[in-house]
Design a protein around this motif. Sequence first.
Motif, mmCIF file in Angstrom:
data_model
loop_
_atom_site.group_PDB
_atom_site.id
_atom_site.type_symbol
_atom_site.label_atom_id
_atom_site.label_comp_id
_atom_site.label_asym_id
_atom_site.label_seq_id
_atom_site.Cartn_x
_atom_site.Cartn_y
_atom_site.Cartn_z
ATOM 1 N N ASP A 53 0.843 -1.194 0.000
ATOM 2 C CA ASP A 53 0.000 0.000 0.000
ATOM 3 C C ASP A 53 0.883 1.249 0.000
ATOM 4 N N GLU A 54 0.868 2.001 -1.097
ATOM 5 C CA GLU A 54 1.783 3.137 -1.193
ATOM 6 C C GLU A 54 1.467 4.231 -0.182
ATOM 7 N N ASN A 55 0.199 4.402 0.167
ATOM 8 C CA ASN A 55 -0.153 5.421 1.163
ATOM 9 C C ASN A 55 0.368 5.047 2.544
ATOM 10 N N GLN A 56 0.263 3.768 2.900
ATOM 11 C CA GLN A 56 0.762 3.326 4.205
ATOM 12 C C GLN A 56 2.279 3.424 4.273
ATOM 13 N N VAL A 57 2.952 3.067 3.181
ATOM 14 C CA VAL A 57 4.416 3.163 3.160
ATOM 15 C C VAL A 57 4.851 4.620 3.282
ATOM 16 N N GLN A 58 4.192 5.510 2.547
ATOM 17 C CA GLN A 58 4.555 6.928 2.632
ATOM 18 C C GLN A 58 4.278 7.474 4.022
ATOM 19 N N ASP A 59 3.172 7.045 4.637
ATOM 20 C CA ASP A 59 2.879 7.467 6.009
ATOM 21 C C ASP A 59 3.968 6.985 6.961
ATOM 22 N N GLY A 60 4.454 5.752 6.743
ATOM 23 C CA GLY A 60 5.529 5.224 7.579
ATOM 24 C C GLY A 60 6.798 6.051 7.454
ATOM 25 N N ILE A 61 7.116 6.474 6.241
ATOM 26 C CA ILE A 61 8.300 7.309 6.023
ATOM 27 C C ILE A 61 8.104 8.683 6.663
ATOM 28 N N ASP A 62 6.896 9.209 6.571
ATOM 29 C CA ASP A 62 6.610 10.500 7.216
ATOM 30 C C ASP A 62 6.771 10.402 8.733
ATOM 31 N N GLN A 63 6.330 9.267 9.300
ATOM 32 C CA GLN A 63 6.500 9.072 10.742
ATOM 33 C C GLN A 63 7.972 8.925 11.114
ATOM 34 N N LEU A 64 8.744 8.297 10.224
ATOM 35 C CA LEU A 64 10.189 8.184 10.438
ATOM 36 C C LEU A 64 10.822 9.565 10.551
ATOM 37 N N VAL A 65 10.484 10.428 9.613
ATOM 38 C CA VAL A 65 11.048 11.781 9.616
ATOM 39 C C VAL A 65 10.622 12.544 10.864
ATOM 40 N N LYS A 66 9.365 12.375 11.260
ATOM 41 C CA LYS A 66 8.861 13.061 12.441
ATOM 42 C C LYS A 66 9.570 12.591 13.706
#
Length: 261
Positions: free
Chosen positions: A62-75
């Motif tokens: 799921d590309e949205n879930q993966v991108q959300d995971g990366i956003d959480q990583l940055v946060k």
Amino acid sequence: MKISNKTFIVTGGASGLGEATVRHLVSLGANVVIFDLGDAKGKLLETEYLNKVKYVHVDVCDENQVQDGIDQLVKTFGNTLYGVINAAGIGDPCRVYNPKSGIVHSLKSFNKVMNVNVTGTFNVLRLAVQQMMKQNAPLCGKDQERGIIINTASIAAYEGQIGQASYSASKGAIVSMTLPLARELSMYNIRCVTIAPGLFLTPMLMSLGEKVRESLAKQVPYPKRLGEPNEYASLVQFLIENSLMNGEVVRMDGSIRMSSL
């Protein structure tokens, strides 16, 4: 590339080879973000390694879930993503046709294995590369490295057994994409390598029972045993730290060559 103080994504990091990798990278001073669906174990690891591990419920397809995971990583850890270890994967052994039952291999099952193992791997690495490129983090060492992608194939990519058509096809795809990915990503100082494990003591193998595991271990020329997840994790460390390793598929199997059955 030095591991300490850098952040890595480990898919499938809540169990098996992925969990061992998470623990090993943290022991070397890294931050790790786990992408997995195993919420209970993932949250336990996050609690155990407070401030060093972040668990995110992610379907790698799921590309949205993966991108959300990366956003959480940055946060959580800032712009410090330097690598991905794609250890998430599934198998669903099934013959193309079973003459006793008359059952044919499910197309849904075949597509699911290909989707998780191939599409999921590519989905995570492509979005991780995007993050590495836009984050303007310091480049590493004399080779000015930006990051590394480590994918996981299997010896089934080379010697798939009967009933492993979907699994072998998916792992063969991981092997085949290694060099073109390495060639392209080299332009950005990002390496791509693949590990092809043999028979390892993962939850999948542990479910087969002791007698089956003993029989499998005897097939390994040397050492005559199943691989341990921490050995996979040690190879991950070597691949991260040795910047000349690029575009290569490394078998880790005790020199076993699987028979057809």
